[in-house]
Every structure is written in structure tokens, then in C-alpha cells.
Motif scaffolding. Structure first.
Motif, PDB file in Angstrom:
ATOM      1  N   UNK B  26      16.999  16.751 -16.431  1.00 27.51           N
ATOM      2  CA  UNK B  26      17.971  17.835 -16.530  1.00 27.51           C
ATOM      3  C   UNK B  26      17.598  18.826 -17.603  1.00 27.51           C
ATOM      4  N   UNK B  27      17.112  18.314 -18.727  1.00 27.84           N
ATOM      5  CA  UNK B  27      17.015  19.139 -19.920  1.00 27.84           C
ATOM      6  C   UNK B  27      15.749  19.977 -19.936  1.00 27.84           C
ATOM      7  N   UNK B  28      14.746  19.545 -19.146  1.00 27.79           N
ATOM      8  CA  UNK B  28      13.428  20.174 -19.201  1.00 27.79           C
ATOM      9  C   UNK B  28      13.472  21.664 -18.873  1.00 27.79           C
ATOM     10  N   UNK B  29      14.219  22.025 -17.808  1.00 26.94           N
ATOM     11  CA  UNK B  29      14.263  23.421 -17.412  1.00 26.94           C
ATOM     12  C   UNK B  29      14.931  24.281 -18.467  1.00 26.94           C
ATOM     13  N   UNK B  30      15.949  23.732 -19.131  1.00 29.77           N
ATOM     14  CA  UNK B  30      16.642  24.496 -20.166  1.00 29.77           C
ATOM     15  C   UNK B  30      15.720  24.737 -21.349  1.00 29.77           C
ATOM     16  N   UNK B  31      14.911  23.731 -21.696  1.00 27.39           N
ATOM     17  CA  UNK B  31      14.002  23.904 -22.830  1.00 27.39           C
ATOM     18  C   UNK B  31      12.984  24.994 -22.539  1.00 27.39           C
ATOM     19  N   UNK B  32      12.420  24.988 -21.320  1.00 30.80           N
ATOM     20  CA  UNK B  32      11.420  26.013 -21.005  1.00 30.80           C
ATOM     21  C   UNK B  32      12.027  27.397 -20.973  1.00 30.80           C
ATOM     22  N   UNK B  33      13.259  27.499 -20.436  1.00 31.17           N
ATOM     23  CA  UNK B  33      13.895  28.806 -20.377  1.00 31.17           C
ATOM     24  C   UNK B  33      14.200  29.320 -21.780  1.00 31.17           C
ATOM     25  N   UNK B  34      14.649  28.415 -22.665  1.00 31.98           N
ATOM     26  CA  UNK B  34      14.945  28.815 -24.025  1.00 31.98           C
ATOM     27  C   UNK B  34      13.689  29.280 -24.739  1.00 31.98           C
ATOM     28  N   UNK B  35      12.581  28.573 -24.517  1.00 31.58           N
ATOM     29  CA  UNK B  35      11.330  28.967 -25.147  1.00 31.58           C
ATOM     30  C   UNK B  35      10.884  30.353 -24.706  1.00 31.58           C
ATOM     31  N   UNK B  36      10.988  30.635 -23.385  1.00 28.00           N
ATOM     32  CA  UNK B  36      10.579  31.959 -22.909  1.00 28.00           C
ATOM     33  C   UNK B  36      11.532  33.043 -23.410  1.00 28.00           C
ATOM     34  N   UNK B  37      12.809  32.712 -23.571  1.00 29.10           N
ATOM     35  CA  UNK B  37      13.751  33.709 -24.094  1.00 29.10           C
ATOM     36  C   UNK B  37      13.392  34.092 -25.521  1.00 29.10           C
ATOM     37  N   UNK B  38      13.029  33.088 -26.324  1.00 24.52           N
ATOM     38  CA  UNK B  38      12.714  33.405 -27.716  1.00 24.52           C
ATOM     39  C   UNK B  38      11.419  34.207 -27.808  1.00 24.52           C
ATOM     40  N   UNK B  39      10.467  33.941 -26.910  1.00 20.70           N
ATOM     41  CA  UNK B  39       9.226  34.719 -26.950  1.00 20.70           C
ATOM     42  C   UNK B  39       9.499  36.159 -26.513  1.00 20.70           C
ATOM     43  N   UNK B  40      10.232  36.346 -25.400  1.00 17.08           N
ATOM     44  CA  UNK B  40      10.340  37.692 -24.837  1.00 17.08           C
ATOM     45  C   UNK B  40      11.221  38.594 -25.671  1.00 17.08           C
ATOM     46  N   UNK B  41      12.287  38.051 -26.299  1.00 22.97           N
ATOM     47  CA  UNK B  41      13.176  38.895 -27.087  1.00 22.97           C
ATOM     48  C   UNK B  41      12.816  38.838 -28.557  1.00 22.97           C
TER      49      UNK B  41
END
Lengths: 200, 164, 116
Positions: B26-41
Motif C-alpha cells: 500500500x505504502x510504496x506508491x505514496x512514497x514514490x509520489x511524495x519523492x517526485x513531488x519534493x523533486x518537482x516543486x
């Protein structure tokens, strides 16, 4: 208010590091090192540096995972049975002297809370207009001081490549003698090379 | 890059217990999305390339710990990680050299745009993405190498004890 | 001032652990504690009283940032230093594992005796 909170955090971190240094069990020592890192991250948040706090938390988690995963499976108690008297006594004497001089030298720094910001005042005033980024720290890291980031990327690249070279399973000597059958990290190419040599 | 479904199932004896596997799924997708959010913004909110890249590497590490290293190597193999790492290091040196044509080394030659937008601030978002990918692939590759080598060393320990 | 001095005490304790302990893993832990202490010291130098983080949001005036913002330059230096510490730790652990494979122990004085 921030000062008293930082004082309590620092005393907590010093107690944590005393535990990390003196305990005999390696697992407790590594976990106490994690406590010091978490305290440092909270201190960064209090001092007005949120992206440093994010980076510190995540890097400290990776440090704990690497230390536990790679070394704790090996059983190594019973090493600290006797002291090396010379190094302990001499290091205590030298660090006592160092702390005396550090106490005198720290009086000459700018007082806590009133920094001299000769260069950074211009970064704060003209940062948004010159680069267009709202995060001033990102604009300093990647635009005003981009050359330092280039050097830092080089250092990370070099140390990772060095770690790979050290961890190579079969060095050049073993590959020439070819007496072991253990497989390296890049498995497919080595197996194919050995197979073609064997066929010739 | 497709993974075989039986590698991720709960009955596979490799890896950890089924509770850990379910939660990580469950948690894996949230971690990847959070990582990409911090990089892009990274140019608008706190974060940036280094923090986001390390978060993505932690996502791969939790995959390795919960499911075994075959699954993680199926998602990003060692050859892929090496290619991404070297390409990003090369790009990070080459793009400022283009800036010499416009003025000096490291000149911000991409147009700035309006502030507080996602596409703004010249090439700062581009650099964040390059550094994020570089840090992710480096840290993941070195973690896999240490894990494989650590297991090799403990088999050495077992062989030495068997001989004694 | 007492805050700067306590940070330097933490630094000295990390270096003491690096010198006076014989287990290689303890030496690595000492180096990590030294790393944390120095990063904290550098960021403490840049703190301003009642400071806010140097990030602009919408509907914020520039005067508020220039009068209350903390120093962004030490933060830029420490940001890269933290990730460098992680990469150097990976290199040190790789060396430790090689040493264990060759000498079968983590004890530094044993390795000094057996070297060669």
C-alpha cells in the motif's frame, strides 16, 4: 524560547552520544546514533531550515539501515576487553586543552541570533528578481553557487564508484587464475565470457 | 521492467512476513509520489533534488527489505542504474557549458517565466530532476551491492565454522 | 555562547570515539556523530532572532523576508554536506566488509598485528 529548547536538545544529544560511545552491544550503539540524528533534525527545524530537516531525517534513516544491514549479521562481541591506555589518556588530555581554547575562541564569534549577513542580504533582496525561484535556498544552491554543487556531485560520484570497485567479487588475479566459481555482482557478462573462453 | 506476480505474493518464502508485505504494497506508491513531488516543486517549497532523490532511494530500499532483492532488481536493474547515474553526471556538466555561449559558465539561459508557477525559474527545476535521478540510482545501487556482499561474507563465516 | 560550546563538546566526543575505540564499527559511529555536530554548528551561525525560513509565499512582502529571514548561505553548504556524509559512509562500510573478509575480525589492534 528557541534558545532554551535548543539547550535541552543539546543536552539530550550529548547523553545519547555518551551511550553510543560506551555501550558494548553494537545494536544499541547504532540506535543511539540514530537518536542523535533525530535530535539534530528537530534542531534544524527550530533554526528555520526546513529543507535541511527533511534531508537530515531521510539520510539518517539510510545510515541506520546500511549500518544494521551490512554489519550486524556478524557476531563481534568481546572486542573491548582491555584499553589501549596510551591513546585514551593522550586523547583526553588533548581534547581538554582543545575545549579550553574553544571556549575562549567562541567569545569572538557574532552573538547567537545576530549574524553578519554581508553577502546573504543581497541574496535575500534580489533572489526572486534575478532567478525567479521562490525558494531562496534552492536558488543559492543551483544558481548563485552552482559551481559548488557541481563539485559536490563529483564527490558523490567518485565515492560511489570507489565503493563499487572495492566490492567487486572477483579481482583481477582471481579472474586470471579462474579457480573459483562464485558469481559477481554483474552476473550475466562474466558467465558469458567464461563460457566462451571455456569453449575455445 | 515487468515483475512476475508470484514474486510479490505473500506466500513467497523470501523476504519478510505477510503483514509487512501487505503494508509495503500500500505504502510504496505514496512514497514514490511524495519523492517526485519534493523533486518537482523544489523551487517553490522546501526540498530540492537531494532530499527528493534520497526519499526515492528509501522507497527502493523498503522494496528490497520486504520482498527480497530479485524484485527490486527487476524494477531497476544494476545496468539501468549505472546508465542513469552516468548520464545524469554527464548532463550536469554539459548544460552549464552551453551557458558559455550566452555569457558565462552556469548562466541561467532558459527564460524565467512568472514566479510561483511550476514552470518558472529557468533551469532550476531541470537541475533538480537531474540531481534527484542521480542520487536515487547511486544510493540504490550501493545498497544492493552492500547487501549482496554482506550475504557473501556471512556464507564465508558459516564455511569457516563448518571447517572447524 | 553556551550553545556553540556544547556543539563543540559533541564534536570532541565524536573524535574521541574515533581515536580511542578499537572496534571499526565504533569508529564509523564516531565519525557520524562528528558529522552531525559540525552541520549543526554551521547552521547555528546563520540563525537570526525571531527568524523565518528564507522561502517566499504568496501575499508576503519582501520587507518581511529581508528583515526576518535567516541566512540562506550556510543552509546551501550544509545541504550538500549531509548527502556527502552518506556516500562516504557507504565507502567506509565497503572497506570494513573487505577487511572482515581478509582478517576475519573487526578488531583494529588484531588487524595491526596480523597485517602483511
Amino acid at each position: 524560547m528557541v534558545e532554551t529548547f535548543l539547550l535541552v536538545l543539546l543536552i539530550f544529544m550529548i547523553i545519547g552520544s555518551i551511550i553510543a560511545i560506551e555501550t558494548k552491544n553494537l545494536l544499541s550503539s547504532v540506535i543511539s546514533c540514530g537518536i542523535v540524528g533525530a535530535g539534530v533534525s528537530i534542531a534544524f527545524l527550530m533554526l528555520g531550515a526546513p529543507d535541511i530537516a527533511i534531508t537530515q531525517v531521510v539520510v539518517e534513516i539510510l545510515i541506520l539501515v546500511i549500518l544494521i544491514r551490512a554489519t550486524i549479521t556478524i557476531d563481534n562481541t568481546g572486542i573491548e576487553a582491555h584499553w589501549d591506555t596510551f591513546s585514551v589518556v593522550s586523547s583526553l588530555i588533548f581534547f581538554g586543552l582543545f575545549l579550553v581554547f574553544a571556549f575562549l575562541a567562541v567569545q569572538d564569534l557574532a552573538p547567537f541570533g545576530k549574524p553578519l549577513m554581508r553577502v546573504s542580504q543581497q541574496y535575500l533582496e534580489t533572489g526572486l528578481q534575478k532567478t525567479g525561484a521562490a525558494n531562496i535556498v534552492a536558488s543559492v544552491v543551483l544558481d548563485f553557487r552552482g559551481y559548488d554543487t557541481l563539485g559536490e556531485a563529483t564527490v558523490i560520484f567518485t565515492s560511489i564508484v570507489g565503493a563499487f570497485v572495492i566490492l567487486r567479487r572477483r579481482g583481477r588475479k582471481a579472474r586470471k587464475e579462474a579457480d573459483t566459481e562464485k558469481v559477481g555482482i554483474l552476473t550475466e557478462e562474466e558467465i558469458r565470457e567464461d563460457y566462451e573462453e571455456f569453449r575455445e | 521492467m515487468a515483475t512476475k506476480p508470484e514474486l510479490m505474493s505473500s506466500e513467497n518464502p523470501k523476504g519478510m512476513t505477510p503483514v509487512v508485505k501487505t503494508v509495503v504494497r500500500f505504502v510504496m506508491g505514496i512514497i514514490f509520489m511524495f519523492g517526485w513531488y519534493i523533486i518537482l516543486y523544489g523551487h517553490l517549497t522546501p526540498g530540492g533534488g537531494f532530499a527528493g532523490g534520497t526519499i526515492l532511494a528509501c522507497g527502493y530500499v523498503i522494496l528490497t527489505l520486504a520482498f527480497g532483492k530479485e524484485l527490486a532488481l527487476g524494477k531497476m536493474g544494476d545496468m539501468t542504474a549505472s546508465i542513469i547515474d552516468n548520464t545524469c553526471a554527464f548532463l550536469f556538466v554539459t548544460i552549464p557549458l552551453i551557458g558559455i555561449a550566452f555569457g558565462f559558465f552556469f548562466l541561467n539561459f532558459v527564460p524565467h517565466g512568472k514566479p510561483f508557477n511550476l514552470v518558472s525559474a529557468g533551469f532550476i527545476p531541470l537541475y533538480n530532476i537531474i540531481i534527484g535521478l542521480k542520487v536515487t540510482s547511486s544510493l540504490f545501487a550501493i545498497f544492493i551491492a552492500l547487501a549482496i556482499f554482506g550475504r557473501f561474507v556471512s556464507t564465508l563465516v558459516e564455511e569457516a565454522e563448518d571447517e572447524e | 555562547m553556551i550553545l556553540y560550546f556544547l556543539t563543540l563538546v559533541l564534536f570532541v566526543m565524536g573524535v574521541y570515539c574515533l581515536i580511542a575505540k578499537k572496534n571499526i564499527i565504533k569508529k564509523i559511529i564516531g565519525l557520524t556523530i562528528t558529522d552531525y555536530a559540525i552541520n549543526l554548528f554551521i547552521i547555528m551561525i546563520g540563525y537570526r532572532e525571531n527568524g523565518i525560513a528564507p522561502i517566499l509565499f504568496k501575499n508576503m512582502t519582501m520587507e518581511e523576508l529581508t528583515e526576518r529571514g535567516v541566512d540562506p548561505l550556510p543552509q546551501a553548504l550544509v545541504l550538500t554536506s549531509i548527502v556527502i556524509g552518506l556516500a562516504v559512509l557507504a565507502l567506509m562500510t565497503a572497506i570494513c566488509l573487505r577487511l572482515y573478509e581478509k582478517y576475519k575480525t573487526f578488531d583494529m589492534s588484531e588487524i595491526n598485528r596480523l597485517k602483511g
